[in-house]
Design a protein around this motif. Structure first.
Motif, short mmCIF file in Angstrom:
data_model
loop_
_atom_site.label_atom_id
_atom_site.label_comp_id
_atom_site.label_asym_id
_atom_site.label_seq_id
_atom_site.Cartn_x
_atom_site.Cartn_y
_atom_site.Cartn_z
N CYS A 134 0.86 -1.19 0.00
CA CYS A 134 0.00 0.00 0.00
C CYS A 134 0.89 1.24 0.00
CB CYS A 134 -0.89 0.00 1.23
SG CYS A 134 -1.75 1.58 1.44
N VAL A 182 0.23 4.09 0.95
CA VAL A 182 -0.05 4.96 2.10
C VAL A 182 0.57 4.39 3.38
CG1 VAL A 182 -1.84 6.07 3.50
CG2 VAL A 182 -2.17 5.77 1.03
N CYS A 183 0.19 3.12 3.72
CA CYS A 183 0.65 2.57 5.01
C CYS A 183 1.78 1.56 4.86
CB CYS A 183 -0.52 1.95 5.75
SG CYS A 183 -1.10 0.41 4.99
N CYS A 223 -5.44 -3.53 3.56
CA CYS A 223 -4.98 -2.80 4.74
C CYS A 223 -6.09 -1.88 5.25
CB CYS A 223 -3.74 -1.98 4.37
SG CYS A 223 -4.10 -0.76 3.12
N CYS A 233 -6.33 1.35 5.21
CA CYS A 233 -6.67 2.43 4.28
C CYS A 233 -7.79 1.98 3.32
CB CYS A 233 -5.49 2.87 3.44
SG CYS A 233 -3.94 2.89 4.28
#
Ligand SMILES: [Zn+2]
Ligand SMILES: [Zn+2]
Length: 149
Positions: A130, A132-133, A142, A144
């Motif tokens: 991911c 983002v994370c 995840c 998100c």
């Protein structure tokens, strides 16, 4: 790793098998965090077709080990590439016969270069991390994604 056609002529043979374990000058294959596992193996048969020419048939077996380009998981893949080429004085590149000799190392080098994948993946449909994370999306969605951010 020289295949010497002159020695075949001397022995009165028209074909000979070969097997080599090969250590290329570099294990670097241009993929970040991945490299060749040494040695590379090659085996096959050289068959004389005419004065100064021969056909090489066989396979090159090499293993790439490293991190998946997308998710960074430890990955190891074996590549088996068939070779079947006419070698003579006119041939292009590594298949050219020079002084009755064929340099098998050059053929193996070229076979590896032509068959290295552009990206090295743990599996064809690797979902990656991911952005983002940083979670590995192969293990499931995840937070998100679940929260729709
Ligand atoms: Zn992966
Ligand atoms: Zn995420």
């Amino acid at each position: 790793m020289i295949l010497d056609l002159a020695s075949l002529y001397r022995k009165g043979k028209t074909e000979e098998t070969f097997y080599f374990e090969y250590y290329p000058e570099t294990a670097d294959i241009g993929i970040p965090n991945a490299e060749l596992v040494l040695p590379v193996k090659t085996e096959g048969k050289v068959t004389l077709t005419d004065k100064g020419s021969a056909v090489i048939e066989g396979e090159v077996v090499f293993t790439v080990k490293g991190c998946c380009t997308r998710c960074l998981a430890e990955t190891e893949k074996v590549f088996v590439v068939d070779i079947n080429e006419l070698c003579d004085g006119e041939a292009e590149g590594p298949y050219r016969v020079v002084n009755d000799r064929i340099d098998l190392a050059k053929i193996v080098d070229e076979t590896i270069v032509l068959n290295i994948p552009v990206s090295f993946l743990c599996r064809e449909d690797c979902k990656g991390l991911c952005p983002v994370c940083g979670e590995n999306l192969n293990d499931g969605d995840c937070k998100c994604i679940k929260e729709g951010k």
